[in-house]
Design an enzyme around this catalytic site. Structure first.
Site, short mmCIF file in Angstrom:
data_model
loop_
_atom_site.label_atom_id
_atom_site.label_comp_id
_atom_site.label_asym_id
_atom_site.label_seq_id
_atom_site.Cartn_x
_atom_site.Cartn_y
_atom_site.Cartn_z
N ALA A 29 33.91 42.75 31.70
CA ALA A 29 34.68 43.59 30.79
C ALA A 29 36.10 43.05 30.66
O ALA A 29 36.42 41.99 31.20
CB ALA A 29 34.70 45.03 31.30
N ASN A 30 36.95 43.75 29.93
CA ASN A 30 38.38 43.39 29.87
C ASN A 30 39.21 44.67 29.87
O ASN A 30 38.68 45.77 29.89
CB ASN A 30 38.66 42.50 28.66
N ARG A 31 40.53 44.52 29.83
CA ARG A 31 41.42 45.65 30.06
C ARG A 31 41.76 46.46 28.81
O ARG A 31 42.64 47.32 28.85
CB ARG A 31 42.74 45.16 30.67
#
Ligand code: C5P
Length: 217
Positions: A29-31
């Site tokens: 995932a990412n932020r």
């Protein structure tokens, strides 16, 4: 039917991160929080547009008055976007994962005693912004984002050309923009570069929605 300057227009917006599965219980995932994309969807709806929001996994509530489609991976996001066409306006604010795990395991990867750590082989994800920009049913106005940590404007000008979109909203993410509440935007168009002062993501959304209204009059 909705009233407002964008009444009768259909806007497609992407927002949030994507999750790229490793196995049934793990993902990459990412932020991205989805705050900017969700705010844009709400601002377009407030001006009367019919809005389809394709949202990756976020903890935000669905914006009221917006049709929100929930997806996980980049490939699901692209499929939902293509299915939502035709649209008059597309604003791709999602932080789409560039890569996915090439072969998602159908069973949970097991940590066997004494075994080495697994190696993940990656595959390129489709570029949703570029695909929509070159689509047979291309929306009249296609807008992307460019999150950069250096040479923000130069990279964004090149990105606008490469992706084939009309406008790019470039922002410097070397600070705490991702997940934060404010943003400093450089709007890149065919005409040139416009520097916006730092403002809340809600105000960025309202200013963009107003520009979209002026451009699609
Ligand atoms: O290439 P980069 O990820 O910096 O481009 C950012 C822009 O492209 C954003 O508008 C983002 O939503 C979009 N994008 C996309 N699909 C991808 C990668 C980025 O739509 N696979």
């Amino acid at each position: 039917p909705a009233a407002g300057p964008l009444a009768g227009r259909h806007a497609l917006v992407t927002s949030g991160p994507t999750h790229e599965p490793i196995d049934p219980v793990r993902y990459i995932a990412n932020r991205s929080s989805g705050k900017q994309g969700h705010a844009i969807a709400a601002a377009l709806a407030a001006l009367g547009a019919r809005v389809t929001l394709v949202a990756g996994p976020v903890t935000l509530p669905d914006p009221p008055g917006v049709t929100t489609l929930h997806v996980e991976s980049a490939r699901e996001m692209l499929a939902a976007c293509e299915a939502a066409l035709p649209a008059d306006i597309a604003i791709m604010a999602a932080a789409v994962a560039d890569w996915r795990v090439a072969r998602e395991a159908t069973q949970k990867l097991k940590k066997e005693p004494g075994a080495e750590a697994p190696t993940l082989s990656m595959a390129l994800n489709p570029d949703i912004l570029a695909t929509i920009s070159h689509h047979a049913r291309r929306p009249r106005l296609v807008i992307g984002f460019a999150a950069e940590t250096e040479h923000v404007v130069e990279h964004a000008i090149a990105k606008r050309a490469r992706k084939g979109c009309d406008w790019i909203l470039a922002n410097d993410v070397s600070g705490d923009v991702m997940g934060g509440d404010s943003n400093r935007i450089h709007l890149i168009t065919a005409e040139g570069v416009e520097d916006w002062p730092e403002m809340s993501k809600g105000n960025v959304a309202q200013r963009l929605a107003q520009r979209v209204t002026d451009a699609t009059d």
